[in-house]
Each structure stands twice: as C-alpha cells, then as structure tokens.
Design an enzyme around this catalytic site. Structure first.
Site, PDB file in Angstrom:
ATOM      1  N   LYS A  91      27.475  33.370  42.838  1.00 27.19           N
ATOM      2  CA  LYS A  91      26.653  34.198  41.811  1.00 27.19           C
ATOM      3  C   LYS A  91      25.795  33.762  41.426  1.00 27.19           C
ATOM      4  O   LYS A  91      24.617  34.687  40.354  1.00 27.19           O
ATOM      5  CB  LYS A  91      28.037  34.386  40.774  1.00 27.19           C
ATOM      6  CG  LYS A  91      29.064  35.604  40.851  1.00 27.19           C
ATOM      7  CD  LYS A  91      30.282  35.498  40.088  1.00 27.19           C
ATOM      8  CE  LYS A  91      30.597  36.419  40.228  1.00 27.19           C
ATOM      9  NZ  LYS A  91      31.746  36.022  41.437  1.00 27.19           N
ATOM     10  N   GLU A 113      28.156  41.793  31.584  1.00 22.75           N
ATOM     11  CA  GLU A 113      29.526  42.266  31.585  1.00 22.75           C
ATOM     12  C   GLU A 113      30.223  41.522  32.790  1.00 22.75           C
ATOM     13  O   GLU A 113      29.584  40.618  33.807  1.00 22.75           O
ATOM     14  CB  GLU A 113      29.587  43.880  31.562  1.00 22.75           C
ATOM     15  CG  GLU A 113      30.232  43.854  33.241  1.00 22.75           C
ATOM     16  CD  GLU A 113      29.325  43.435  33.716  1.00 22.75           C
ATOM     17  OE1 GLU A 113      27.511  43.979  33.393  1.00 22.75           O
ATOM     18  OE2 GLU A 113      29.173  43.595  35.010  1.00 22.75           O
ATOM     19  N   SER A 379      32.684  30.758  49.177  1.00 21.91           N
ATOM     20  CA  SER A 379      32.300  31.741  48.392  1.00 21.91           C
ATOM     21  C   SER A 379      32.541  30.975  46.792  1.00 21.91           C
ATOM     22  O   SER A 379      31.837  31.026  46.309  1.00 21.91           O
ATOM     23  CB  SER A 379      32.841  33.297  47.760  1.00 21.91           C
ATOM     24  OG  SER A 379      33.618  33.528  47.709  1.00 21.91           O
TER      25      SER A 379
HETATM   26  C1  LIG Z   1      33.397  36.620  41.726  1.00 17.68           C
HETATM   27  C2  LIG Z   1      33.612  35.940  43.322  1.00 17.68           C
HETATM   28  C3  LIG Z   1      33.680  36.559  44.236  1.00 17.68           C
HETATM   29  C4  LIG Z   1      34.247  37.792  43.909  1.00 17.68           C
HETATM   30  O1  LIG Z   1      32.723  38.491  44.215  1.00 17.68           O
HETATM   31  P1  LIG Z   1      32.120  39.168  45.486  1.00 17.68           P
HETATM   32  O2  LIG Z   1      30.461  40.055  44.514  1.00 17.68           O
HETATM   33  O3  LIG Z   1      32.690  40.377  46.304  1.00 17.68           O
HETATM   34  O4  LIG Z   1      31.095  38.498  45.721  1.00 17.68           O
HETATM   35  C5  LIG Z   1      34.444  35.852  45.370  1.00 17.68           C
HETATM   36  N1  LIG Z   1      34.562  34.720  45.535  1.00 17.68           N
HETATM   37  C6  LIG Z   1      34.139  33.859  44.392  1.00 17.68           C
HETATM   38  C7  LIG Z   1      34.172  31.940  44.346  1.00 17.68           C
HETATM   39  C8  LIG Z   1      33.464  34.795  43.008  1.00 17.68           C
HETATM   40  O5  LIG Z   1      33.398  33.889  42.107  1.00 17.68           O
END
Ligand SMILES: *Cc1c(COP(=O)(O)O)cnc(C)c1O
Length: 400
Positions: A91, A113, A379
């Site tokens: 993010k 938000e 992610s």
């Molecule tokens: C917020 C988040 C997501 C989901 O958000 P996307 O916009 O779909 O990428 C996925 N993995 C992690 C670690 C997150 O913090």
C-alpha cells in the site's frame, strides 16, 4: 452522471469505471486528472518518486525462490516480496505516489478513509514524510477493533476521525471522506487506497503499483531467462494484483490468477467474492462488479482478512474478468489459514491474511502443470494479523 461507454473513452475499462460522483466533484476530478497526466510525463516527478521508493520504501523488493513450497506443490515458485516494503505491505507504493502528487499540486491537507487501518497507516506515513496535514476517517467499530493502527497513525501526526453513521465501518468512513472532500475541494487531496473510486483513481493507483510487475519482470528474466507461466495475487479492491499483472497483460503466455476472499464460502451469505458472486453496480464513484441483494442494495462483505472485506472491486478487474484475460477464483477463510500455515512453516515467511488467499490457490489449481514457473505476489506480512491467527489456531485446536 456520465453514461457507461467503451474503453476508448477516458476513465473506462470496457464498460466499467467512470465518474459517478456529485456534480460538485467533477471539476476537482478534472483538475486531478490533468495534474496527473502532466506529471506522468515529467521526468523530475518520476525521479523524486523513484528516489522515495528506493530510499524510503526500500525498493526494489526481492524476488525470492521458495524451494520447499516448490517441492511440495511440484512447481517452481517465486515470491515477490512486497511484505518487505516499509510499513509491511504494498500500500505504501500508492500512498507515497499520491502524496507526492498532492504536494506538487500545492495541496496542504490530505484526507483518507481506512477500514482495518492499513491504508490509514500508509497514508499517515507518507504525510509525515512530506509534511502534509492528514485526517483519516475510520468507522467507530474499526477504531475499537484496530487500536494499534489508530495509535500508529496518531504517532505519525494524523488525526483519526471516528465515523458513527451506518454500520460504523469502512463503507461509512468512505462516504464521510467523500462528504468532507465535497466541502473542501480547494486545499484538500483525497488519497484513495485501492484501484477503486472515480476516474482517475483506478488508473493512477494501478500505475503507482506497476513497479511491482515491472521489477518482477526484470528479476524473473534475470534469474530464469524467461517469463513466468503464471502470476498469482489476492484481490480485495485489487491494487496489488493490478500493479503486478499490468506489465504482463500483453504477454499472452503468462496466465494470471486473482484470488478473492470467499469468507465462509462463495455460496454463503458471508463472503467477499465480488467477481464470483456480484453483479455490475455503482459504488464509491465507479461502475464495477458489486455484491448486492435482490434490490440492488450493497451487501455487507465478510472475510477473515480485513483488507479483502470490501463489497466492491476495481473496474479494471471487472474488465479483465469479462475479457477472460485474468482468471478469478475465491478462497475461504479456512483455506487461507491453512495456506498461511504451510507458507510460514515451509519458507519462514508469514504472509498477511489477505496474501494467504493467493497462497491458497496452490492447493486447488490444476491449470499449471508440473514444473511450471509461478510467481506469487506476497502483498504483505502477517505481523499485523497475529492476534487473529492465534485465535483461529486456538479454535481449530479446540482450546478456545
Ligand atoms: C490492503 C491489502 C490487500 C488488499 O488490497 P488490494 O487493493 O486488493 O491490493 C492485500 N494485501 C495486503 C497485505 C493488504 O494490506
């Protein structure tokens, strides 16, 4: 409101996207869109962004071979390590990009938000770095559930405003942030945390995350001398997946798999599998697949992972789904937990609960044959989820 039109029209991915917002916001979106287009072609902006991504976020993130998972699944598996970014997830790529854009536009105040608080923390981090004022709207219920993230945001100088309307969660915090924006458009920049919202947000956010796919491409070519057979990512709003997939979208031999959260199961009420179970509708400024009841009212989503617990999805994913370019499936809470345990024990990497849904794909997939080269976008890291993980494991062991 603008009618839905084809992809050649700015702001649309096929029939999806657009700017379904109050009239008063249209000029602000136009200004934003123009400023973004100008900076897209500004080498100085890209230089500053690259410097921040390198020296502050810690990019490039590694592409790690996962030898034991590979052996276990009979594939050649690599992990793109977004979990190693500053603040623990992808993010921050987007938060830094949008904050720098805001600064260039002469804005001094940022609003955002947040649901679980991850986007709020990323935004507060970027604002502290660039000396921007930061207000984060957060449902009162989430403020209680996510005490530590509230504390983090406050430490970094952000003001957290609890929202008491509706279900006191993300959906209501978003409505409140939009309301604030409508009345303060001159000096205020709204940082949206995924590839959702009105144009240009889905495009802009995807582009700020393209660095994930671009690095992956370079790294996999350097290590393996060829492109992967498959890319796998979890999909909430869809930002980590979009940034990861996009640089490969024209490579027809690279299969792509997006994994949503099925919650208790796609067939059950409690789910967040928007693309599997939803129908096109408008939420938070754009047209996309959406979880809704028979009357078109937005359904509450459910997932074990707060970051996937959203009834909508980015418009570009709806387009990729209809085009058949990306294959979307869903993993349940249980499947994600099991995959998280497998990855942790075999690779020494504890993924975030969101990310675990991408790993769960490995247990069910039949599309990629033995020995296939697969890259999973890791992610985020699971540190933030340890309480939930502990609770789940206690329950399945019958302790709780
Ligand atoms: C917020 C988040 C997501 C989901 O958000 P996307 O916009 O779909 O990428 C996925 N993995 C992690 C670690 C997150 O913090």
């Amino acid at each position: 409101m603008q009618p839905a039109t084809k992809s050649r029209v700015k702001g649309y991915f096929g029939d999806y996207g657009g700017q379904f917002v109050p009239e008063t916001l249209i000029p602000a979106l136009e200004t934003l869109s123009d400023a973004y287009d100008a900076l897209e072609n500004d080498p100085e902006f890209h230089h500053q962004l690259d410097q921040a991504l390198h020296h502050f976020v810690g990019r490039a993130t590694p592409l790690s071979f996962a030898p034991r998972l590979s052996k276990h699944y009979g594939l050649k598996i690599y992990l793109k390590r977004e979990d190693l970014c500053h603040t623990g997830a992808h993010k921050i790529n987007n938060a830094i990009g949008q904050a720098l854009l805001a600064k260039k536009m002469g804005k001094t105040k940022i609003i955002a938000e947040t649901g679980a608080g991850q986007h709020g923390v990323a935004t507060a981090t970027a604002c502290a770095k660039y000396g921007l004022e930061c207000i984060v709207y957060m449902g009162e219920e989430d403020v209680k559930r996510q005490r530590l993230n509230v504390e983090r945001m406050q430490l970094m100088g952000a003001e957290v405003r609890p929202v008491t309307s509706g279900t006191r969660t993300l959906k209501d915090a978003t409505s409140e942030a939009i309301r604030h924006w409508v009345t303060h458009v001159e000096d205020c920049f709204y940082i949206i945390g995924s590839v959702v919202g009105p144009h240009p947000y889905p495009l802009m956010t995807r582009n700020f995350h393209r660095v994930i796919g671009l690095e992956t491409r370079e790294q996999v070519l350097a290590i393996e001398g060829r492109l992967p057979d498959a890319l796998v990512a979890c999909v909430g709003g869809g930002s980590n997946a979009a940034g990861f997939f996009h640089p490969f979208i024209d490579d027809k031999d690279v299969a792509m798999f997006g994994v949503e959260a099925a919650g208790f199961g796609v067939e059950r009420q409690k789910t967040a599998a928007t693309l599997s179970k939803g129908k096109p509708g408008v939420l938070h400024g754009s047209l996309s697949y959406l979880l809704q009841d028979q009357n078109g009212q937005v359904d509450l989503a459910h997932s074990i992972s707060a970051g996937l617990d959203y009834p909508g999805v980015g418009p570009e994913h709806s387009y990729w789904k209809d085009e058949g370019r990306v294959n979307y499936s869903a993993a349940t809470d249980q499947e994600a937990m099991r995959a998280l345990e497998t990855c942790a024990a075999m690779e020494g990497v504890i993924p975030a609960l969101e990310t675990a849904h991408a790993f769960a794909w490995l247990d069910k997939q039949q599309a990629i044959k033995d020995g296939g080269l697969v890259v999973i976008n890791c992610s985020g890291r699971g540190d933030k989820d340890m309480e939930m993980i502990t609770e789940c494991r206690a329950t399945t062991r019958g302790i709780a």
